[in-house]
Design a protein around this motif. Structure first.
Motif, PDB file in Angstrom:
ATOM      1  N   HIS A   1      -1.682  23.257  25.613  1.00 29.09           N
ATOM      2  CA  HIS A   1      -2.503  22.498  26.560  1.00 29.09           C
ATOM      3  C   HIS A   1      -3.270  21.357  25.918  1.00 29.09           C
ATOM      4  CE1 HIS A   1      -2.145  25.008  30.231  1.00 29.09           C
ATOM      5  NE2 HIS A   1      -1.652  25.834  29.333  1.00 29.09           N
ATOM      6  N   SER A   2      -3.207  21.259  24.612  1.00 29.37           N
ATOM      7  CA  SER A   2      -3.962  20.173  23.983  1.00 29.37           C
ATOM      8  C   SER A   2      -3.050  19.048  23.533  1.00 29.37           C
ATOM      9  CB  SER A   2      -4.761  20.716  22.788  1.00 29.37           C
ATOM     10  OG  SER A   2      -3.879  21.275  21.823  1.00 29.37           O
ATOM     11  N   SER A   3      -2.031  19.363  22.745  1.00 30.02           N
ATOM     12  CA  SER A   3      -1.322  18.263  22.080  1.00 30.02           C
ATOM     13  C   SER A   3       0.198  18.408  22.044  1.00 30.02           C
ATOM     14  CB  SER A   3      -1.822  18.152  20.628  1.00 30.02           C
ATOM     15  OG  SER A   3      -1.645  19.373  19.943  1.00 30.02           O
ATOM     16  N   THR A   4       0.761  19.457  22.631  1.00 28.58           N
ATOM     17  CA  THR A   4       2.216  19.600  22.476  1.00 28.58           C
ATOM     18  C   THR A   4       2.948  19.534  23.812  1.00 28.58           C
ATOM     19  OG1 THR A   4       1.877  21.992  22.356  1.00 28.58           O
ATOM     20  CG2 THR A   4       2.131  20.844  20.290  1.00 28.58           C
ATOM     21  N   LEU A   5       3.267  20.668  24.409  1.00 31.43           N
ATOM     22  CA  LEU A   5       4.253  20.713  25.489  1.00 31.43           C
ATOM     23  C   LEU A   5       3.877  19.828  26.677  1.00 31.43           C
ATOM     24  CD1 LEU A   5       6.881  22.065  26.498  1.00 31.43           C
ATOM     25  CD2 LEU A   5       5.471  23.860  27.472  1.00 31.43           C
ATOM     26  N   VAL A   6       2.693  20.033  27.252  1.00 33.05           N
ATOM     27  CA  VAL A   6       2.350  19.320  28.487  1.00 33.05           C
ATOM     28  C   VAL A   6       2.075  17.839  28.248  1.00 33.05           C
ATOM     29  CG1 VAL A   6       1.480  21.364  29.654  1.00 33.05           C
ATOM     30  CG2 VAL A   6      -0.085  19.986  28.306  1.00 33.05           C
ATOM     31  N   THR A   7       1.734  17.497  27.016  1.00 34.74           N
ATOM     32  CA  THR A   7       1.468  16.078  26.728  1.00 34.74           C
ATOM     33  C   THR A   7       2.759  15.304  26.441  1.00 34.74           C
ATOM     34  OG1 THR A   7       1.115  16.589  24.390  1.00 34.74           O
ATOM     35  CG2 THR A   7      -0.819  16.575  25.816  1.00 34.74           C
ATOM     36  N   ALA A   8       3.888  16.014  26.301  1.00 33.69           N
ATOM     37  CA  ALA A   8       5.151  15.327  25.998  1.00 33.69           C
ATOM     38  C   ALA A   8       5.538  14.371  27.124  1.00 33.69           C
ATOM     39  CB  ALA A   8       6.267  16.351  25.763  1.00 33.69           C
ATOM     40  N   GLY A   9       5.313  14.786  28.381  1.00 33.51           N
ATOM     41  CA  GLY A   9       5.641  13.917  29.504  1.00 33.51           C
ATOM     42  C   GLY A   9       4.778  12.671  29.539  1.00 33.51           C
ATOM     43  N   VAL A  10       3.480  12.836  29.265  1.00 35.59           N
ATOM     44  CA  VAL A  10       2.568  11.683  29.238  1.00 35.59           C
ATOM     45  C   VAL A  10       2.960  10.739  28.109  1.00 35.59           C
ATOM     46  CG1 VAL A  10       0.155  10.960  29.059  1.00 35.59           C
ATOM     47  CG2 VAL A  10       0.710  13.123  30.164  1.00 35.59           C
ATOM     48  N   TYR A  11       3.276  11.293  26.944  1.00 34.28           N
ATOM     49  CA  TYR A  11       3.657  10.458  25.800  1.00 34.28           C
ATOM     50  C   TYR A  11       4.950   9.695  26.086  1.00 34.28           C
ATOM     51  CZ  TYR A  11       4.689   9.103  21.001  1.00 34.28           C
ATOM     52  OH  TYR A  11       4.973   8.374  19.880  1.00 34.28           O
ATOM     53  N   LEU A  12       5.912  10.364  26.761  1.00 33.90           N
ATOM     54  CA  LEU A  12       7.159   9.690  27.127  1.00 33.90           C
ATOM     55  C   LEU A  12       6.889   8.514  28.063  1.00 33.90           C
ATOM     56  CD1 LEU A  12      10.308   9.756  26.992  1.00 33.90           C
ATOM     57  CD2 LEU A  12      10.240  11.128  29.072  1.00 33.90           C
ATOM     58  N   MET A  13       5.970   8.699  29.006  1.00 31.45           N
ATOM     59  CA  MET A  13       5.634   7.619  29.935  1.00 31.45           C
ATOM     60  C   MET A  13       4.884   6.483  29.235  1.00 31.45           C
ATOM     61  SD  MET A  13       6.667   7.814  33.101  1.00 31.45           S
ATOM     62  CE  MET A  13       8.235   8.087  32.292  1.00 31.45           C
ATOM     63  N   ILE A  14       4.069   6.818  28.241  1.00 33.37           N
ATOM     64  CA  ILE A  14       3.382   5.773  27.470  1.00 33.37           C
ATOM     65  C   ILE A  14       4.413   4.908  26.747  1.00 33.37           C
ATOM     66  CG2 ILE A  14       1.881   5.375  25.473  1.00 33.37           C
ATOM     67  CD1 ILE A  14       0.289   7.867  26.356  1.00 33.37           C
ATOM     68  N   ARG A  15       5.415   5.549  26.155  1.00 34.31           N
ATOM     69  CA  ARG A  15       6.474   4.811  25.464  1.00 34.31           C
ATOM     70  C   ARG A  15       7.339   4.020  26.450  1.00 34.31           C
ATOM     71  NH1 ARG A  15       5.319   3.828  20.363  1.00 34.31           N
ATOM     72  NH2 ARG A  15       5.735   5.518  18.908  1.00 34.31           N
ATOM     73  N   PHE A  16       7.508   4.549  27.659  1.00 38.84           N
ATOM     74  CA  PHE A  16       8.370   3.930  28.664  1.00 38.84           C
ATOM     75  C   PHE A  16       7.587   2.983  29.583  1.00 38.84           C
ATOM     76  CE2 PHE A  16      11.503   4.163  32.240  1.00 38.84           C
ATOM     77  CZ  PHE A  16      12.640   3.886  31.510  1.00 38.84           C
ATOM     78  N   SER A  17       6.307   2.743  29.265  1.00 37.29           N
ATOM     79  CA  SER A  17       5.421   2.026  30.192  1.00 37.29           C
ATOM     80  C   SER A  17       5.864   0.589  30.447  1.00 37.29           C
ATOM     81  CB  SER A  17       3.984   2.033  29.655  1.00 37.29           C
ATOM     82  OG  SER A  17       3.943   1.446  28.372  1.00 37.29           O
ATOM     83  N   SER A  18       6.541  -0.039  29.462  1.00 41.24           N
ATOM     84  CA  SER A  18       6.978  -1.424  29.675  1.00 41.24           C
ATOM     85  C   SER A  18       7.976  -1.526  30.821  1.00 41.24           C
ATOM     86  CB  SER A  18       7.600  -1.991  28.391  1.00 41.24           C
ATOM     87  OG  SER A  18       8.702  -1.193  27.975  1.00 41.24           O
ATOM     88  N   ALA A  19       8.765  -0.469  31.039  1.00 38.88           N
ATOM     89  CA  ALA A  19       9.734  -0.475  32.140  1.00 38.88           C
ATOM     90  C   ALA A  19       9.065  -0.211  33.483  1.00 38.88           C
ATOM     91  CB  ALA A  19      10.817   0.573  31.892  1.00 38.88           C
ATOM     92  N   LEU A  20       7.866   0.414  33.478  1.00 42.70           N
ATOM     93  CA  LEU A  20       7.191   0.740  34.730  1.00 42.70           C
ATOM     94  C   LEU A  20       6.368  -0.422  35.281  1.00 42.70           C
ATOM     95  CD1 LEU A  20       5.878   4.381  34.151  1.00 42.70           C
ATOM     96  CD2 LEU A  20       7.804   3.655  35.536  1.00 42.70           C
ATOM     97  N   GLU A  21       6.078  -1.422  34.448  1.00 43.98           N
ATOM     98  CA  GLU A  21       5.228  -2.529  34.890  1.00 43.98           C
ATOM     99  C   GLU A  21       5.883  -3.272  36.049  1.00 43.98           C
ATOM    100  OE1 GLU A  21       4.186  -5.029  31.663  1.00 43.98           O
ATOM    101  OE2 GLU A  21       3.225  -3.439  30.508  1.00 43.98           O
ATOM    102  N   GLY A  22       5.161  -3.368  37.152  1.00 44.89           N
ATOM    103  CA  GLY A  22       5.688  -4.066  38.325  1.00 44.89           C
ATOM    104  C   GLY A  22       6.728  -3.288  39.094  1.00 44.89           C
ATOM    105  N   SER A  23       6.915  -1.998  38.778  1.00 39.63           N
ATOM    106  CA  SER A  23       7.935  -1.196  39.439  1.00 39.63           C
ATOM    107  C   SER A  23       7.336  -0.459  40.630  1.00 39.63           C
ATOM    108  CB  SER A  23       8.543  -0.194  38.461  1.00 39.63           C
ATOM    109  OG  SER A  23       9.379   0.719  39.126  1.00 39.63           O
ATOM    110  N   SER A  24       8.189  -0.173  41.616  1.00 35.46           N
ATOM    111  CA  SER A  24       7.735   0.619  42.761  1.00 35.46           C
ATOM    112  C   SER A  24       7.475   2.074  42.374  1.00 35.46           C
ATOM    113  CB  SER A  24       8.775   0.564  43.883  1.00 35.46           C
ATOM    114  OG  SER A  24      10.039   1.015  43.422  1.00 35.46           O
TER     115      SER A  24
END
Length: 576
Positions: free
Chosen positions: A221-244
């Motif tokens: 709950h601090s730094s591994t399993l559940v944060t993996a999705g958030v970290y993936l979205m942080i890395r993928f954030s350039s593709a989300l800019e301006g997206s629906s």
């Protein structure tokens, strides 16, 4: 002389040393602005290279440093918490495999190589959730791994889609993905992040995963399993800019934040209350990321990791001391018996609420102010406000029931701060929960955000916090009357306390639907068309053919004449 190696101490030293190395290299990378990439080409198919990539930039090194720091504290803590367990070594190896999988996931910018860490997290988390090997753990483990498999399938489908780009490195191609061509890819990546970070409708597995030992909960709950999705979205954030996809992610994460805060106010299990608070904070991270601020999401991800690990470790000490009970109604007045643990727990709780100048304040306050200042719709704004108040409300409820309040412990409870290993492992995290928020804000934001809003909106966060705390405390003061009144609206209490029936829908209804559809498929296909066109149909066809061959083997002149006539007729028709 025989040297006895204690696994929890050696693991702690190894992880802490690597954490110091990562944080040192992070400082060098951040000051120089240089990113190092190591790439191994595994194979090449039609000019499309299948490569294993590891990237060392300031984001991955900073997050990995925090993961290793918290993991080292948890490993040392486990040396006392799991001391009497017969499978102690197996547990330690599993936790090390868990940390290794997270490290692979953090350092990978490539969807092919990210699967190594992504699937490793899912597999090892299942092994840890079922560690106690009872029916409840088995059910929780199955719910956890089946929910996460949805995200794994989404990642696999994304790999197939990204093959058209000639690269699976979303660092390189993220900014060039437009909605008209790549909306499905963005949707799959968001679904993968939602399953790993337990957003609606995949939220049921997160409280169920509390069947794992408490050190695992502190790590997950601090730094591994559940944060993996958030970290993936942080890395993928350039593709989300301006997206629906941003608006969809925003409303789902805000709903998750509100639902988790509401559910925690009706929950009595100590670990589940903290798990629901994690779910609420994951909603905060993904909502601000959906608004276009991945740097703030990373900031809150790091600061939240520190005080949430501390909160779970304190909960583990409390559960050990009160003879294994997790119900907060069987606790009370712990401050008189465990002053050090209660002090650490109070610091973590106040950091969670965003108390000024603790770690959570710097990230959470900035997130809320930026959200209020953004072009945000009314529904998301209202959900933000209510979720913030509910966070303080359930925190005050937790403090009232367990740390202060009336004495409800059993007569044989031996409650004291007597375990030096557990208290020493929490000391470093408690100091981090106090000072690391300000240090991170200086490091990550050397140029501060310009916040422009009127005085009412500026003070709204503080007002929500005060009102939420007072309402939570007042409801607990009249807890007997409140409980009796809640019986009058029992169905609503059950709905809010059960995460809007999500565990029920995720288990019973899905299993019923799958079993019903399975019976139909068995009747129609397995015992129907598959039999007719498959084994039974082939059996009858070959039987008839063998009958003809059998008759031919008896040299029957009638058969040969018939076959000759049929052959002549067929040949004549073909020639004509």
């Amino acid at each position: 002389m025989v040297w006895k190696v204690y696994m929890h101490i050696s693991s702690m030293l190894f992880l802490m040393l690597n954490s110091v190395i990562c944080l040192t290299v992070f400082m060098e990378k951040m000051l120089s602005g240089v990113t190092s990439v190591v790439e191994w080409e595994l194979m090449s198919v039609n000019s499309l290279s299948v490569v294993f990539v590891v990237v060392f930039d300031w984001v991955s090194l900073l997050f990995l440093g925090f993961v290793l720091l918290i993991s080292g504290s948890v490993m040392f803590y486990s040396g006392s918490y799991m001391k009497g367990d017969k499978s102690f070594n197996r547990f330690m190896y599993l936790v090390l495999a868990f940390v290794f999988s997270m490290g692979m996931m953090v350092l990978s910018p490539n969807l092919i190589s990210i699967l190594l860490g992504w699937d490793g997290l899912g597999l090892v988390s299942y092994a840890l959730v079922i560690f106690y090997q009872n029916e409840k753990s088995a059910n929780a483990g199955m719910l956890t791994i089946m929910s996460n498999r949805v995200g794994d399938v989404a990642i696999l489908m994304s790999i197939g889609l990204m093959a058209n780009l000639g690269s699976w490195n979303f660092f390189l191609v993220g900014g060039f993905l437009e909605d008209k061509d790549w909306l499905l890819l963005k949707f799959l990546m968001v679904v993968a992040a939602m399953t790993k970070s337990a957003q609606i409708p995949f939220s049921a597995w997160l409280p169920a995963a509390m069947a794992a030992p408490t050190p695992v909960s502190a790590l997950v709950h601090s730094s591994t399993l559940v944060t993996a999705g958030v970290y993936l979205m942080i890395r993928f954030s350039s593709a989300l800019e301006g997206s629906s996809m941003q608006s969809m992610l925003l409303i789902i994460s805000c709903l998750t934040m509100f639902m988790a805060g509401l559910g925690a106010n009706f929950e009595y299990d100590l670990k589940k209350i903290i798990a629901l608070s994690t779910l609420s904070q994951l909603g905060v991270m993904l909502s601000i990321l959906a608004l276009g601020y991945p740097d703030l999401a990373l900031f809150h991800l790091l600061s939240h990791a520190l005080f949430k690990a501390l909160l779970f470790m304190c909960a583990g000490v409390v559960i050990h001391s009160v003879s294994g009970y997790q119900d907060i109604r069987f606790m009370g007045s712990l401050v008189k018996f465990m002053p050090l643990t209660v002090s650490f727990m109070t610091v973590a709780n106040l950091a969670l609420c965003g108390f000024p100048f603790l770690a959570g304040f710097y990230s959470k306050d900035m997130i809320l102010e930026v959200a209020f200042m953004s072009w945000i719709n009314s529904v998301a704004l209202i959900l933000y406000i209510f979720a913030t108040g509910l966070t303080v409300s359930y925190t005050m409820r937790l403090i009232f029931y367990s740390l202060s309040g009336s004495y409800n412990l059993g007569a044989l409870s031996n409650v004291a701060d007597e375990d030096s290993i557990m208290t020493n492992s929490m000391t470093l995290l408690s100091l981090s929960a106090i000072v690391m928020g300000s240090i991170l804000s200086w490091l990550l934001f050397p140029e501060p955000y310009m916040i422009c809003m009127n005085s009412f909106m500026k003070n709204l966060v503080l007002m929500i916090t005060v009102v939420g705390g007072l309402s939570g405390y007042m409801l607990n003061l009249m807890s007997i009357n409140y409980s009796l009144k809640s019986l009058g609206s029992y169905k609503y209490v059950v709905m809010f306390g059960s995460m809007w029936f999500m565990p029920f829908l995720s288990t019973k209804k899905i299993s019923e639907a799958s079993l019903t559809s399975g019976v139909v498929m068995e009747k129609l296909m397995d015992k129907g068309w598959y039999e007719h066109l498959g084994s039974q149909g082939l059996y009858y066809m070959f039987s008839n053919m063998f009958m003809v061959l059998n008759m031919a083997q008896f040299n029957s002149i009638k058969v040969f004449m018939k076959m000759f006539v049929v052959g002549v007729l067929v040949l004549t028709m073909v020639l004509i």
